[in-house]
Design a protein around this motif. Sequence first.
Motif, PDB file in Angstrom:
ATOM      1  N   GLU A  62     -27.704 -16.634  16.567  1.00 20.18           N
ATOM      2  CA  GLU A  62     -26.327 -17.051  16.817  1.00 20.18           C
ATOM      3  C   GLU A  62     -25.374 -15.858  16.842  1.00 20.18           C
ATOM      4  O   GLU A  62     -24.407 -15.848  17.600  1.00 20.18           O
ATOM      5  CB  GLU A  62     -25.888 -18.061  15.747  1.00 20.18           C
ATOM      6  CG  GLU A  62     -26.622 -19.396  15.841  1.00 20.18           C
ATOM      7  CD  GLU A  62     -26.302 -20.110  17.144  1.00 20.18           C
ATOM      8  OE1 GLU A  62     -25.147 -20.533  17.343  1.00 20.18           O
ATOM      9  OE2 GLU A  62     -27.232 -20.222  17.983  1.00 20.18           O
ATOM     10  N   TRP A  63     -25.664 -14.839  16.017  1.00 20.08           N
ATOM     11  CA  TRP A  63     -24.844 -13.628  16.090  1.00 20.08           C
ATOM     12  C   TRP A  63     -25.006 -12.968  17.459  1.00 20.08           C
ATOM     13  O   TRP A  63     -24.028 -12.553  18.093  1.00 20.08           O
ATOM     14  CB  TRP A  63     -25.245 -12.635  14.999  1.00 20.08           C
ATOM     15  CG  TRP A  63     -24.608 -11.301  15.238  1.00 20.08           C
ATOM     16  CD1 TRP A  63     -23.348 -10.911  14.905  1.00 20.08           C
ATOM     17  CD2 TRP A  63     -25.197 -10.199  15.946  1.00 20.08           C
ATOM     18  NE1 TRP A  63     -23.107  -9.632  15.351  1.00 20.08           N
ATOM     19  CE2 TRP A  63     -24.222  -9.174  15.995  1.00 20.08           C
ATOM     20  CE3 TRP A  63     -26.441  -9.988  16.537  1.00 20.08           C
ATOM     21  CZ2 TRP A  63     -24.472  -7.949  16.623  1.00 20.08           C
ATOM     22  CZ3 TRP A  63     -26.692  -8.771  17.153  1.00 20.08           C
ATOM     23  CH2 TRP A  63     -25.702  -7.771  17.187  1.00 20.08           C
ATOM     24  N   ALA A  64     -26.247 -12.863  17.931  1.00 20.33           N
ATOM     25  CA  ALA A  64     -26.498 -12.218  19.222  1.00 20.33           C
ATOM     26  C   ALA A  64     -25.795 -12.945  20.357  1.00 20.33           C
ATOM     27  O   ALA A  64     -25.347 -12.329  21.324  1.00 20.33           O
ATOM     28  CB  ALA A  64     -28.003 -12.151  19.495  1.00 20.33           C
ATOM     29  N   ALA A  65     -25.686 -14.260  20.236  1.00 17.62           N
ATOM     30  CA  ALA A  65     -25.017 -15.057  21.261  1.00 17.62           C
ATOM     31  C   ALA A  65     -23.502 -15.089  21.083  1.00 17.62           C
ATOM     32  O   ALA A  65     -22.800 -15.798  21.805  1.00 17.62           O
ATOM     33  CB  ALA A  65     -25.565 -16.486  21.251  1.00 17.62           C
ATOM     34  N   GLU A  73     -22.344 -13.460   9.694  1.00 20.14           N
ATOM     35  CA  GLU A  73     -23.778 -13.159   9.597  1.00 20.14           C
ATOM     36  C   GLU A  73     -24.096 -12.531   8.247  1.00 20.14           C
ATOM     37  O   GLU A  73     -25.079 -12.895   7.595  1.00 20.14           O
ATOM     38  CB  GLU A  73     -24.177 -12.235  10.755  1.00 20.14           C
ATOM     39  CG  GLU A  73     -25.672 -11.939  10.834  1.00 20.14           C
ATOM     40  CD  GLU A  73     -26.058 -10.676  10.098  1.00 20.14           C
ATOM     41  OE1 GLU A  73     -27.241 -10.543   9.742  1.00 20.14           O
ATOM     42  OE2 GLU A  73     -25.178  -9.832   9.852  1.00 20.14           O
ATOM     43  N   HIS A  74     -23.251 -11.599   7.804  1.00 20.32           N
ATOM     44  CA  HIS A  74     -23.478 -10.951   6.513  1.00 20.32           C
ATOM     45  C   HIS A  74     -23.347 -11.947   5.363  1.00 20.32           C
ATOM     46  O   HIS A  74     -24.133 -11.915   4.410  1.00 20.32           O
ATOM     47  CB  HIS A  74     -22.485  -9.805   6.317  1.00 20.32           C
ATOM     48  CG  HIS A  74     -22.841  -8.592   7.119  1.00 20.32           C
ATOM     49  ND1 HIS A  74     -22.189  -7.379   6.980  1.00 20.32           N
ATOM     50  CD2 HIS A  74     -23.783  -8.386   8.062  1.00 20.32           C
ATOM     51  CE1 HIS A  74     -22.718  -6.500   7.802  1.00 20.32           C
ATOM     52  NE2 HIS A  74     -23.682  -7.082   8.475  1.00 20.32           N
ATOM     53  N   ALA A  75     -22.357 -12.819   5.446  1.00 19.68           N
ATOM     54  CA  ALA A  75     -22.161 -13.806   4.380  1.00 19.68           C
ATOM     55  C   ALA A  75     -23.349 -14.757   4.294  1.00 19.68           C
ATOM     56  O   ALA A  75     -23.832 -15.064   3.194  1.00 19.68           O
ATOM     57  CB  ALA A  75     -20.872 -14.590   4.631  1.00 19.68           C
ATOM     58  N   ALA A  76     -23.829 -15.213   5.445  1.00 23.59           N
ATOM     59  CA  ALA A  76     -24.976 -16.131   5.461  1.00 23.59           C
ATOM     60  C   ALA A  76     -26.214 -15.443   4.887  1.00 23.59           C
ATOM     61  O   ALA A  76     -26.973 -16.047   4.116  1.00 23.59           O
ATOM     62  CB  ALA A  76     -25.240 -16.604   6.889  1.00 23.59           C
ATOM     63  N   SER A  77     -26.417 -14.175   5.231  1.00 18.67           N
ATOM     64  CA  SER A  77     -27.577 -13.448   4.721  1.00 18.67           C
ATOM     65  C   SER A  77     -27.485 -13.236   3.218  1.00 18.67           C
ATOM     66  O   SER A  77     -28.487 -13.339   2.502  1.00 18.67           O
ATOM     67  CB  SER A  77     -27.695 -12.093   5.436  1.00 18.67           C
ATOM     68  OG  SER A  77     -27.876 -12.269   6.832  1.00 18.67           O
ATOM     69  N   ALA A  78     -26.289 -12.946   2.733  1.00 21.36           N
ATOM     70  CA  ALA A  78     -26.107 -12.747   1.295  1.00 21.36           C
ATOM     71  C   ALA A  78     -26.398 -14.035   0.528  1.00 21.36           C
ATOM     72  O   ALA A  78     -27.022 -14.005  -0.544  1.00 21.36           O
ATOM     73  CB  ALA A  78     -24.688 -12.272   1.017  1.00 21.36           C
ATOM     74  N   ILE A  79     -25.961 -15.162   1.070  1.00 16.59           N
ATOM     75  CA  ILE A  79     -26.249 -16.444   0.413  1.00 16.59           C
ATOM     76  C   ILE A  79     -27.746 -16.703   0.403  1.00 16.59           C
ATOM     77  O   ILE A  79     -28.308 -17.141  -0.615  1.00 16.59           O
ATOM     78  CB  ILE A  79     -25.489 -17.586   1.115  1.00 16.59           C
ATOM     79  CG1 ILE A  79     -23.989 -17.454   0.853  1.00 16.59           C
ATOM     80  CG2 ILE A  79     -26.001 -18.947   0.642  1.00 16.59           C
ATOM     81  CD1 ILE A  79     -23.149 -18.440   1.635  1.00 16.59           C
ATOM     82  N   ALA A  80     -28.418 -16.423   1.513  1.00 13.58           N
ATOM     83  CA  ALA A  80     -29.866 -16.637   1.578  1.00 13.58           C
ATOM     84  C   ALA A  80     -30.580 -15.813   0.515  1.00 13.58           C
ATOM     85  O   ALA A  80     -31.507 -16.303  -0.154  1.00 13.58           O
ATOM     86  CB  ALA A  80     -30.381 -16.279   2.970  1.00 13.58           C
ATOM     87  N   GLU A  81     -30.174 -14.585   0.317  1.00 17.68           N
ATOM     88  CA  GLU A  81     -30.805 -13.735  -0.696  1.00 17.68           C
ATOM     89  C   GLU A  81     -30.615 -14.300  -2.101  1.00 17.68           C
ATOM     90  O   GLU A  81     -31.543 -14.302  -2.917  1.00 17.68           O
ATOM     91  CB  GLU A  81     -30.241 -12.318  -0.610  1.00 17.68           C
ATOM     92  CG  GLU A  81     -30.667 -11.568   0.648  1.00 17.68           C
ATOM     93  CD  GLU A  81     -30.091 -10.174   0.714  1.00 17.68           C
ATOM     94  OE1 GLU A  81     -29.338  -9.800  -0.216  1.00 17.68           O
ATOM     95  OE2 GLU A  81     -30.382  -9.458   1.688  1.00 17.68           O
ATOM     96  N   ARG A  82     -29.414 -14.803  -2.374  1.00 22.70           N
ATOM     97  CA  ARG A  82     -29.160 -15.348  -3.716  1.00 22.70           C
ATOM     98  C   ARG A  82     -29.894 -16.674  -3.917  1.00 22.70           C
ATOM     99  O   ARG A  82     -30.332 -16.987  -5.036  1.00 22.70           O
ATOM    100  CB  ARG A  82     -27.654 -15.491  -3.941  1.00 22.70           C
ATOM    101  CG  ARG A  82     -26.957 -14.137  -4.079  1.00 22.70           C
ATOM    102  CD  ARG A  82     -25.555 -14.264  -4.612  1.00 22.70           C
ATOM    103  NE  ARG A  82     -24.633 -14.857  -3.648  1.00 22.70           N
ATOM    104  CZ  ARG A  82     -23.948 -14.171  -2.745  1.00 22.70           C
ATOM    105  NH1 ARG A  82     -24.099 -12.855  -2.661  1.00 22.70           N
ATOM    106  NH2 ARG A  82     -23.119 -14.776  -1.920  1.00 22.70           N
ATOM    107  N   VAL A  83     -30.051 -17.432  -2.856  1.00 24.79           N
ATOM    108  CA  VAL A  83     -30.801 -18.686  -2.954  1.00 24.79           C
ATOM    109  C   VAL A  83     -32.272 -18.393  -3.248  1.00 24.79           C
ATOM    110  O   VAL A  83     -32.913 -19.083  -4.048  1.00 24.79           O
ATOM    111  CB  VAL A  83     -30.637 -19.513  -1.659  1.00 24.79           C
ATOM    112  CG1 VAL A  83     -31.639 -20.657  -1.622  1.00 24.79           C
ATOM    113  CG2 VAL A  83     -29.216 -20.060  -1.561  1.00 24.79           C
TER     114      VAL A  83
END
Length: 362
Positions: A62-65, A73-83
């Motif tokens: 979705e970022w690429a598009a 994108e950074h916020a979503a990735s940070a949440i994934a890491e904490r999850v």
Amino acid sequence: MSTDTLAEPRTRGLQERLWEAVTGRDEQAAARLVLDAVDEGTDPEAVLLDVIAPVQARVGTEWAANRLSVAQEHAASAIAERVIAALALHPRARARATPRLGRVTVACVDQEWHALPARLLAEVLTLRGWQVDFLGAQVPTPHLIGHLHSFGADAVALSSSIPTRLPTAHAAITACQAVGVPVLVGGAAFGPDGRYARLLGADAWAPDARAAAARLADGIPVPVPAAGRQQIDDLPHLGDQEYTLVVRGRPGLVREVMSQLEDRFPAAASYTEQQREHTAQDIAHIVEYLSVALYTDDDDLFTGFMGWTAAILEARRVPAASLTPVLDVLGTELKDFPRTTRLLAGARSALEAGGPLLRSTG
């Protein structure tokens, strides 16, 4: 429903709900969703690889598009890491995590900041009974070797998502093998078929975390250290020095392209200062990918990157035609380099061919 896998409709449902949580920046909802799924009997590994991993891949798409910003994108990735960290502390995950196999060091190569694939592998290996040392993102090779000397390992799992890190990965592979530790590599940088893993002399390659865990379980033979082995021993084409000279000349090449861009692409004359800065960054990336294509002597690597870049620009309403003058200037500046000339000409022809290339890399 089996506790080892997720039924397809339930998988899609969990993925959609997790997507809504991470893109909505709701960390508590994301963690609650994942932990509830495990409470309800879903295997932790299935949650990691069938729910979290596909959602993270979707974030990148979705970022690429241009449907997610860099910040989103950074916020979503940070949440994934904490999850993932929360999931690792769940009682069912901890009960599965008693080490009974060997010891594996999991690390990203130096300058590789995309740590989530490596983190997923580390958690899967822990669940399967390995003692795992997860060193995280961008681990300098001397630090990795120092860790191996201090703590030992039955294998090293190296992760890299960006092909421009391949020369660094190569150095890390040879360094680990020199101290007698086999290396399994994975991540998008090594190609969908592992071609660059083989090229760089890795002991094993895996396309995903499940395959990596299976390959480690099968056992990877300990390499016989080769005294004095250098990168050029694996890649004799480096003897022409084109890679080294292009790397050293990158700042000057970027400046030269920028100085000629307005004459060759008049629309650039109206660029704002921010647009010019972004353009310079894009050109630097192009030269960087040209360099690594010279390192691997792989035309497809550079052509594929140029197609991907064209698709990214089009998604951001920048005409892909702006790439052609960049290749032209580089071709003039590097006309005395035969392999470089071949790479640039191939990428230019592919861009001119248009549609199929852009659709395949979008």
